[in-house]
Design a protein around this motif. Structure first.
Motif, mmCIF file in Angstrom:
data_model
loop_
_atom_site.group_PDB
_atom_site.id
_atom_site.type_symbol
_atom_site.label_atom_id
_atom_site.label_comp_id
_atom_site.label_asym_id
_atom_site.label_seq_id
_atom_site.Cartn_x
_atom_site.Cartn_y
_atom_site.Cartn_z
ATOM 1 N N LEU A 237 4.756 -2.933 5.414
ATOM 2 C CA LEU A 237 3.631 -2.663 4.517
ATOM 3 C C LEU A 237 3.361 -3.850 3.601
ATOM 4 O O LEU A 237 2.206 -4.218 3.369
ATOM 5 C CB LEU A 237 3.883 -1.384 3.712
ATOM 6 C CG LEU A 237 3.980 -0.108 4.552
ATOM 7 C CD1 LEU A 237 4.228 1.102 3.668
ATOM 8 C CD2 LEU A 237 2.711 0.100 5.395
ATOM 9 N N ASN A 240 1.554 -6.667 5.511
ATOM 10 C CA ASN A 240 0.119 -6.389 5.667
ATOM 11 C C ASN A 240 -0.636 -6.595 4.359
ATOM 12 O O ASN A 240 -1.713 -7.183 4.338
ATOM 13 C CB ASN A 240 -0.108 -4.959 6.161
ATOM 14 C CG ASN A 240 0.272 -4.786 7.617
ATOM 15 O OD1 ASN A 240 0.098 -5.694 8.417
ATOM 16 N ND2 ASN A 240 0.809 -3.641 7.965
ATOM 17 N N ALA A 241 -0.066 -6.099 3.272
ATOM 18 C CA ALA A 241 -0.740 -6.195 1.975
ATOM 19 C C ALA A 241 -0.834 -7.656 1.517
ATOM 20 O O ALA A 241 -1.885 -8.105 1.044
ATOM 21 C CB ALA A 241 0.011 -5.355 0.938
ATOM 22 N N ALA A 244 -3.392 -9.579 3.809
ATOM 23 C CA ALA A 244 -4.790 -9.250 3.512
ATOM 24 C C ALA A 244 -5.218 -9.918 2.204
ATOM 25 O O ALA A 244 -6.314 -10.484 2.108
ATOM 26 C CB ALA A 244 -4.959 -7.732 3.437
ATOM 27 N N ASP A 278 -3.221 -2.857 -2.409
ATOM 28 C CA ASP A 278 -3.634 -4.260 -2.396
ATOM 29 C C ASP A 278 -5.137 -4.358 -2.563
ATOM 30 O O ASP A 278 -5.866 -3.384 -2.360
ATOM 31 C CB ASP A 278 -3.175 -4.958 -1.102
ATOM 32 C CG ASP A 278 -3.902 -4.490 0.151
ATOM 33 O OD1 ASP A 278 -5.146 -4.655 0.233
ATOM 34 O OD2 ASP A 278 -3.246 -3.944 1.065
ATOM 35 N N LEU A 283 -9.928 -2.152 5.278
ATOM 36 C CA LEU A 283 -10.181 -2.164 6.713
ATOM 37 C C LEU A 283 -11.551 -1.546 6.965
ATOM 38 O O LEU A 283 -11.918 -0.557 6.328
ATOM 39 C CB LEU A 283 -9.126 -1.318 7.435
ATOM 40 C CG LEU A 283 -7.688 -1.841 7.409
ATOM 41 C CD1 LEU A 283 -6.711 -0.729 7.762
ATOM 42 C CD2 LEU A 283 -7.528 -2.997 8.389
ATOM 43 N N LEU A 343 2.648 -0.417 11.903
ATOM 44 C CA LEU A 343 2.192 0.830 11.279
ATOM 45 C C LEU A 343 2.599 2.084 12.051
ATOM 46 O O LEU A 343 3.157 3.006 11.456
ATOM 47 C CB LEU A 343 0.690 0.796 11.041
ATOM 48 C CG LEU A 343 0.215 0.026 9.801
ATOM 49 C CD1 LEU A 343 -1.311 0.095 9.687
ATOM 50 C CD2 LEU A 343 0.847 0.555 8.527
ATOM 51 N N LEU A 359 -2.808 6.002 5.243
ATOM 52 C CA LEU A 359 -3.523 4.803 4.805
ATOM 53 C C LEU A 359 -4.938 5.178 4.405
ATOM 54 O O LEU A 359 -5.594 5.972 5.081
ATOM 55 C CB LEU A 359 -3.521 3.805 5.971
ATOM 56 C CG LEU A 359 -4.235 2.454 5.800
ATOM 57 C CD1 LEU A 359 -3.505 1.383 6.601
ATOM 58 C CD2 LEU A 359 -5.684 2.542 6.269
ATOM 59 N N THR A 367 -6.748 -1.729 0.095
ATOM 60 C CA THR A 367 -6.108 -0.662 0.870
ATOM 61 C C THR A 367 -4.983 -0.023 0.068
ATOM 62 O O THR A 367 -4.264 -0.713 -0.646
ATOM 63 C CB THR A 367 -5.512 -1.249 2.175
ATOM 64 O OG1 THR A 367 -6.543 -1.908 2.899
ATOM 65 C CG2 THR A 367 -4.912 -0.154 3.051
ATOM 66 N N VAL A 369 -1.639 2.511 0.774
ATOM 67 C CA VAL A 369 -0.803 3.226 1.740
ATOM 68 C C VAL A 369 0.162 4.101 0.952
ATOM 69 O O VAL A 369 0.814 3.631 0.015
ATOM 70 C CB VAL A 369 -0.023 2.263 2.665
ATOM 71 C CG1 VAL A 369 0.900 3.044 3.593
ATOM 72 C CG2 VAL A 369 -0.983 1.411 3.489
#
Ligand code: W6P
Length: 380
Positions: A237, A240-241, A244, A278, A283, A343, A359, A367, A369
């Protein structure tokens, strides 16, 4: 009996998820010889029917999918591990236990890259099975693998810390807190903090910048959990954060907006929620729909070569096989377009003990999560 009879015997039971309580039932190491033998018998009884079910699942795949080299390799591994572990007679002495433990250790190592190898195999077989069929197969394979690894690694951990040759050392507070793989005072905030520097370095190496991490809420809260699972989930996670955020803001002269992780704890309900927030732009609805899909993996492939090269020759397995996650070797952080296995795998880990992972994207902004952990544990 014959190998086939043995298979039928072991396939018959429908496996359940393992509970934390079940994993903890042999107690804290060092275990007495008697307890080690009981542990050995438990492991020897629990693993074969789970291995047998994967062998059977492979046999029901369409022939062309089952003949894919990556998928066939996993099938053979399960089959030979089944044969090996069922060839052990009852464990009735410490020597039996040691022999079994050593075979188990080798087995765990042999299976270490199953997920990326399967991912590779199904990536190559996309055209022969529907997305739904593939994701059902992979969900079951991964749930089964989580069970097998919990049983096997709990066994190995308890065995290791019960070794006779082990020199006695002063007991530490931490020893009272660990029960093999289980941490009775697992701190989500502490684990998030522990993943931060790794993810931050990775992000900086790829983008030249990395956001800071802010931890808030009930950062001192703890729960009973398997930290190994949380480390995997939190790293995914955060990757990804961070990615991005870096991609969206690196060109700006202003400081990057931090990734904010908030912990909430409801001990009376054995419930904990951790939110990862974040401002990486979120998305699109299309990407949000696909975020948990395995076919959305970021295994690198040569678009031009694919059509003419035939189904099995996209790229060497070694390129992705040595990692726990499919995307780590392809790109350090994967690509935003392909979120990889991170994910769906993280969600399966959360679901395993009754929790969830959800999410929510605010496209154009960022985003959120939500990870909820449900760790039922008998209260004293
Ligand atoms: C994104 C996509 C994503 C997935 C998982 C966690 C955080 C984020 N941020 O943009």
């Amino acid at each position: 009996g014959s190998a086939q009879e043995r298979h039928r015997h072991f396939e018959a039971r429908v496996p359940r998820a393992i509970t934390l309580k079940e994993l903890a039932r042999f107690g804290r190491p060092p275990l007495s010889e008697e307890r080690l033998i009981a542990l050995g018998e438990y492991t020897r009884a629990e693993l074969p029917h789970r291995l047998a079910r994967r062998v059977k699942a492979h046999q029901t795949l369409p022939y062309i999918v089952g003949s894919n080299p990556s998928i066939a390799r996993i099938f053979e591994l399960y089959q030979s591990s089944f044969e090996l572990l069922t060839s052990f007679p009852r464990i009735s002495s410490y020597e039996d236990f040691e022999k079994f433990t050593s075979a188990l250790n080798d087995t765990v190592e042999l299976h270490s890259s199953n997920i990326p190898v399967l991912a590779q195999g199904f990536q190559e077989c996309k055209r022969y099975m529907s997305d739904v069929e593939i994701s059902q197969f992979l969900d079951r394979a991964i749930r089964n693998r989580i069970s097998i690894r919990l049983i096997a690694e709990q066994h190995l951990s308890l065995a290791w810390f019960s070794r006779k040759s082990k020199k006695p050392r002063p007991a530490r507070d931490r020893d009272q807190q660990l029960l093999g793989l289980i941490d009775l005072k697992c701190s989500p905030a502490g684990l998030v903090k522990g993943c931060e520097s790794f993810v931050s370095d990775l992000c900086e190496a790829s983008y030249g910048v990395a956001p800071s991490l802010v931890l808030d809420g009930q950062i001192d809260a703890t729960c009973v959990y398997v930290p190994m699972h949380l480390e995997y989930i939190f790293t995914e996670l955060l990757k990804n954060a961070f990615r991005a955020t870096a991609e969206r803001h690196r060109a700006s002269s202003r400081p990057l907006p931090p990734v904010i992780v908030t912990v909430a704890s409801a001990p009376a309900l054995d419930l904990m929620t951790i939110r990862f927030r974040d401002e990486g732009g979120g998305l699109s609805p299309e990407n949000e729909r696909q975020a948990f899909s395995y076919s959305f993996t970021s295994v690198v492939k040569d678009q031009n070569a694919e059509e003419e090269a035939g189904p099995y020759s996209t790229q060497p397995i070694g390129a992705i096989a040595s990692s726990g996650s499919t995307d780590q070797h392809a790109h350090p952080l994967g690509t935003l377009a392909g979120l990889g296995f991170g994910l769906p795998l993280s969600r399966l880990y959360c679901n395993y003990f009754g929790g969830s992972l959800e999410l929510k994207s605010m496209y154009g902004h960022g985003t959120d999560v939500y990870v909820t952990l449900k760790s039922s544990w008998p209260r004293s």
